[in-house]
Design an enzyme around this catalytic site. Structure first.
Site, PDB file in Angstrom:
ATOM      1  N   ILE A 123       0.866  -1.181   0.000  1.00 12.15           N
ATOM      2  CA  ILE A 123       0.000   0.000   0.000  1.00 12.15           C
ATOM      3  C   ILE A 123       0.906   1.236   0.000  1.00 12.15           C
ATOM      4  CG2 ILE A 123      -0.298  -0.231   2.539  1.00 12.15           C
ATOM      5  CD1 ILE A 123      -2.951   1.309   0.253  1.00 12.15           C
ATOM      6  N   GLY A 131       3.074  12.250   5.531  1.00 11.92           N
ATOM      7  CA  GLY A 131       2.604  10.931   5.952  1.00 11.92           C
ATOM      8  C   GLY A 131       1.226  11.053   6.568  1.00 11.92           C
ATOM      9  N   ILE A 157       7.454   2.031   2.247  1.00 17.55           N
ATOM     10  CA  ILE A 157       6.480   1.090   1.705  1.00 17.55           C
ATOM     11  C   ILE A 157       6.874  -0.345   2.074  1.00 17.55           C
ATOM     12  CG2 ILE A 157       5.271   0.309  -0.385  1.00 17.55           C
ATOM     13  CD1 ILE A 157       4.789   3.311   0.613  1.00 17.55           C
ATOM     14  N   THR A 158       6.049  -0.920   2.954  1.00 14.30           N
ATOM     15  CA  THR A 158       6.279  -2.303   3.386  1.00 14.30           C
ATOM     16  C   THR A 158       6.103  -3.228   2.183  1.00 14.30           C
ATOM     17  OG1 THR A 158       5.489  -1.755   5.585  1.00 14.30           O
ATOM     18  CG2 THR A 158       5.471  -4.094   4.995  1.00 14.30           C
ATOM     19  N   TYR A 232     -11.690   8.778  -0.050  1.00 10.59           N
ATOM     20  CA  TYR A 232     -12.795   8.212   0.737  1.00 10.59           C
ATOM     21  C   TYR A 232     -12.631   6.701   0.883  1.00 10.59           C
ATOM     22  CZ  TYR A 232     -14.162  12.852  -0.425  1.00 10.59           C
ATOM     23  OH  TYR A 232     -14.134  14.220  -0.571  1.00 10.59           O
ATOM     24  N   GLU A 241      -7.061  -1.647   8.435  1.00  7.61           N
ATOM     25  CA  GLU A 241      -5.607  -1.566   8.627  1.00  7.61           C
ATOM     26  C   GLU A 241      -5.289  -1.366  10.116  1.00  7.61           C
ATOM     27  OE1 GLU A 241      -3.559   0.783   5.743  1.00  7.61           O
ATOM     28  OE2 GLU A 241      -1.870   1.203   7.053  1.00  7.61           O
TER      29      GLU A 241
HETATM   30  C1  LIG Z   1       8.353   0.331   9.324  1.00 14.04           C
HETATM   31  C2  LIG Z   1       7.327   1.201   8.676  1.00 14.04           C
HETATM   32  C3  LIG Z   1       6.486   0.661   7.717  1.00 14.04           C
HETATM   33  C4  LIG Z   1       5.564   1.471   7.062  1.00 14.04           C
HETATM   34  N1  LIG Z   1       4.792   0.935   6.057  1.00 14.04           N
HETATM   35  C5  LIG Z   1       4.046   1.770   5.298  1.00 14.04           C
HETATM   36  C6  LIG Z   1       3.377   1.281   4.127  1.00 14.04           C
HETATM   37  O1  LIG Z   1       3.418   0.078   3.807  1.00 14.04           O
HETATM   38  N2  LIG Z   1       2.700   2.168   3.362  1.00 14.04           N
HETATM   39  C7  LIG Z   1       2.628   3.499   3.664  1.00 14.04           C
HETATM   40  O2  LIG Z   1       2.008   4.239   2.922  1.00 14.04           O
HETATM   41  N3  LIG Z   1       3.244   3.986   4.775  1.00 14.04           N
HETATM   42  C8  LIG Z   1       3.949   3.164   5.582  1.00 14.04           C
HETATM   43  N4  LIG Z   1       4.603   3.658   6.690  1.00 14.04           N
HETATM   44  C9  LIG Z   1       4.540   5.090   6.972  1.00 14.04           C
HETATM   45  C10 LIG Z   1       3.695   5.446   8.190  1.00 14.04           C
HETATM   46  O3  LIG Z   1       2.341   5.190   7.947  1.00 14.04           O
HETATM   47  C11 LIG Z   1       3.998   6.925   8.490  1.00 14.04           C
HETATM   48  O4  LIG Z   1       5.337   6.982   8.945  1.00 14.04           O
HETATM   49  C12 LIG Z   1       3.047   7.514   9.508  1.00 14.04           C
HETATM   50  O5  LIG Z   1       1.747   7.604   8.992  1.00 14.04           O
HETATM   51  C13 LIG Z   1       3.508   8.913   9.958  1.00 14.04           C
HETATM   52  O6  LIG Z   1       3.785   9.730   8.867  1.00 14.04           O
HETATM   53  P1  LIG Z   1       5.193  10.510   8.784  1.00 14.04           P
HETATM   54  O7  LIG Z   1       6.273   9.524   9.009  1.00 14.04           O
HETATM   55  O8  LIG Z   1       5.220  11.280   7.532  1.00 14.04           O
HETATM   56  O9  LIG Z   1       5.191  11.475  10.031  1.00 14.04           O
HETATM   57  P2  LIG Z   1       4.593  12.954  10.058  1.00 14.04           P
HETATM   58  O10 LIG Z   1       3.230  12.956   9.504  1.00 14.04           O
HETATM   59  O11 LIG Z   1       5.595  13.882   9.500  1.00 14.04           O
HETATM   60  O12 LIG Z   1       4.507  13.195  11.634  1.00 14.04           O
HETATM   61  C14 LIG Z   1       5.645  13.523  12.429  1.00 14.04           C
HETATM   62  C15 LIG Z   1       5.186  13.645  13.882  1.00 14.04           C
HETATM   63  O13 LIG Z   1       4.205  14.687  13.986  1.00 14.04           O
HETATM   64  C16 LIG Z   1       3.006  14.171  14.541  1.00 14.04           C
HETATM   65  N5  LIG Z   1       1.855  14.813  13.912  1.00 14.04           N
HETATM   66  C17 LIG Z   1       1.597  14.966  12.585  1.00 14.04           C
HETATM   67  N6  LIG Z   1       0.423  15.576  12.409  1.00 14.04           N
HETATM   68  C18 LIG Z   1      -0.087  15.819  13.645  1.00 14.04           C
HETATM   69  C19 LIG Z   1      -1.281  16.424  14.140  1.00 14.04           C
HETATM   70  N7  LIG Z   1      -2.233  16.868  13.315  1.00 14.04           N
HETATM   71  N8  LIG Z   1      -1.447  16.500  15.471  1.00 14.04           N
HETATM   72  C20 LIG Z   1      -0.521  16.017  16.323  1.00 14.04           C
HETATM   73  N9  LIG Z   1       0.623  15.431  15.919  1.00 14.04           N
HETATM   74  C21 LIG Z   1       0.830  15.328  14.607  1.00 14.04           C
HETATM   75  C22 LIG Z   1       3.032  12.679  14.240  1.00 14.04           C
HETATM   76  O14 LIG Z   1       2.226  11.950  15.138  1.00 14.04           O
HETATM   77  C23 LIG Z   1       4.510  12.375  14.399  1.00 14.04           C
HETATM   78  O15 LIG Z   1       4.811  12.196  15.752  1.00 14.04           O
HETATM   79  C24 LIG Z   1       5.471   2.843   7.406  1.00 14.04           C
HETATM   80  C25 LIG Z   1       6.290   3.370   8.407  1.00 14.04           C
HETATM   81  C26 LIG Z   1       7.216   2.574   9.030  1.00 14.04           C
HETATM   82  C27 LIG Z   1       8.117   3.185  10.069  1.00 14.04           C
END
Ligand SMILES: Cc1cc2nc3c(=O)[nH]c(=O)nc-3n(C[C@H](O)[C@H](O)[C@H](O)COP(=O)(O)OP(=O)(O)OC[C@H]3O[C@@H](n4cnc5c(N)ncnc54)[C@H](O)[C@@H]3O)c2cc1C
Length: 387
Positions: A123, A131, A157-158, A232, A241
């Site tokens: 995904i 993110g 991306i896992t 959506y 998920e």
């Molecule tokens: C091992 C691993 C596997 C993953 N696998 C997948 C995958 O298969 N596909 C995929 O699409 N993604 C994947 N991810 C990504 C994961 O879903 C994102 O890392 C996660 O959603 C956070 O996004 P970001 O890293 O961009 O952090 P950011 O969105 O930049 O956030 C940084 C920090 O700010 C905080 N923050 C952000 N917005 C807010 C808010 N509105 N209020 C309060 N705090 C906030 C967050 O909680 C976090 O602590 C994976 C991540 C990891 C580490």
């Protein structure tokens, strides 16, 4: 309330036997090689352990969600978060979009393979610059008449390195906010795709990649559902998920507790086994109580999903509570092992590493709290979008 029938129990037994025979002895190797051989998925598919909730029409078993709950609980007891997440992404985080919203063409092309264990899906939501804030993704899919032209990149991306396809969140109309977001299935062998492996703190057996798209041509029939509805679809799909973390955290926490208790019953200090120290006994009592309460609540949420009831608040709460407790249990159980807890010769070091990602992936704890607080404080309603 007991959600498990005799059929579920028999399934658990045969899965356990399979995992102990085919997986347990290989985990160390897969973790250090940072790769799980694809053959194991084919073996699981041959045994009917994949596609449990998918329709028989595509090769699935058409069973209820508690079979998936058992699958992820038992896989988690192998103590390799990477092993579990690989199939969670395939079965519950990517392919369900094809099943729920995709055309018959897409279903026939991809679902039989993910059920037989021959295809690995991913995904693709997260990008280098965004993110949590999904609506600000930049990956662009331009409509060129006969095909979409893709440019951009996805990260974390896992299954990104050895996956076969990625259900990708793209902008088809960059000026139309969430209505400009679509889902497209991209064949990962397409021309213009570049994949780079990411080295991680934990989940070592799971490969994670940055994937870039440089003028990738994607056939029009790879669009999932309707153009502009991707956001959506995603909001709906994220509930499953997130719910998946309930069984994987429960399985892992139960494993951590049973390994800790075994260790405490034989490790001596000050002339007695450490399970006789009241401070440690009380810690076991508290952790057991917390695990049991998350389990009861988590199963309740799984039952709602099983009955097709859509509850964003409860799913978000379940993900938040299960992943945060998993992290706490890993830390506390590592402590029971003393110095051995820090050693790779004992199970807790890996669990400690692997549990850390639970509060980040699939929506961070902060994002779960944002969703819950909007519902609790402002009575925001999240409604399911039907296909
Ligand atoms: C091992 C691993 C596997 C993953 N696998 C997948 C995958 O298969 N596909 C995929 O699409 N993604 C994947 N991810 C990504 C994961 O879903 C994102 O890392 C996660 O959603 C956070 O996004 P970001 O890293 O961009 O952090 P950011 O969105 O930049 O956030 C940084 C920090 O700010 C905080 N923050 C952000 N917005 C807010 C808010 N509105 N209020 C309060 N705090 C906030 C967050 O909680 C976090 O602590 C994976 C991540 C990891 C580490």
């Amino acid at each position: 309330m007991n959600y498990f029938t005799n059929e579920h129990d028999m399934f658990r037994e045969s899965l356990r036997t399979f995992l102990n025979k085919e997986v347990k002895g290989n985990i160390e190797k897969w973790e250090s090689n940072q790769k799980i051989p694809k053959e194991i998925w084919k073996k699981m598919g041959d045994q009917g352990f994949l596609g449990l909730c998918y329709p028989e029409k595509y090769g699935g078993s058409g069973l209820d969600f508690f079979f998936d709950v058992i699958l992820f609980e038992e896989m988690s007891k192998m103590n390799s978060g990477g092993f579990v997440i690989t199939q969670q992404v395939v079965q519950c985080m990517s392919s369900p979009y094809i099943l729920k919203y995709g055309s018959e063409f897409l279903k026939n092309k991809y679902l039989p393979g993910i059920i037989s264990g021959e295809l690995i899906g991913c995904i693709g939501i997260t990008e280098p610059d965004t993110g949590s804030d999904v609506k600000n993704i930049k990956t662009r899919a331009e409509d060129k008449g006969d095909y979409f032209l893709l440019n951009g990149s996805k990260t974390f991306i896992t299954n990104g390195m050895y996956g076969d396809f990625v259900v990708t969140v793209v902008k088809t109309d960059p000026n139309n906010g969430t209505k400009g977001i679509s889902l497209i299935v991209i064949d990962l062998n397409s021309k213009g795709i570049n994949r780079t492996k990411i080295n991680k703190l934990g989940w070592h057996s799971s490969d994670t990649a940055e994937i870039s798209f440089d003028n990738v041509k994607v056939p029009k029939e790879n669009l999932v559902g309707e153009k502009g509805k991707g956001f959506y679809y995603l909001m709906n799909g994220l509930q499953l998920e997130r719910l998946c973390f309930v069984p994987s955290c429960i399985g892992a926490m139960e494993y951590a507790m049973s390994e800790s208790i075994k260790y405490m019953k034989q490790r001596k200090s000050f002339g007695k086994t450490i399970d006789k120290f009241q401070v440690l006994r009380h810690k076991i009592a508290s952790l057991s109580s917390e695990i049991e309460s998350v389990k009861v609540f988590g199963y309740y949420c799984c039952e709602l999903y099983n009955k097709n009831e859509y509850d964003v608040k409860l799913c978000s709460m379940a993900k938040l509570l299960a992943t945060e407790l998993h992290e706490k249990v890993s830390t506390e159980c590592l402590q029971f092992f003393g110095g051995n807890g820090f050693s790779e010769e004992y199970p807790m070091a890996r669990m400690y590493r692997d549990s850390r990602v639970g509060t980040i992936g699939a929506g961070t704890s902060e994002i779960m709290k944002e969703i819950i607080s909007k519902i609790v404080l402002e009575e925001t309603e999240y409604k399911e979008i039907k296909s």
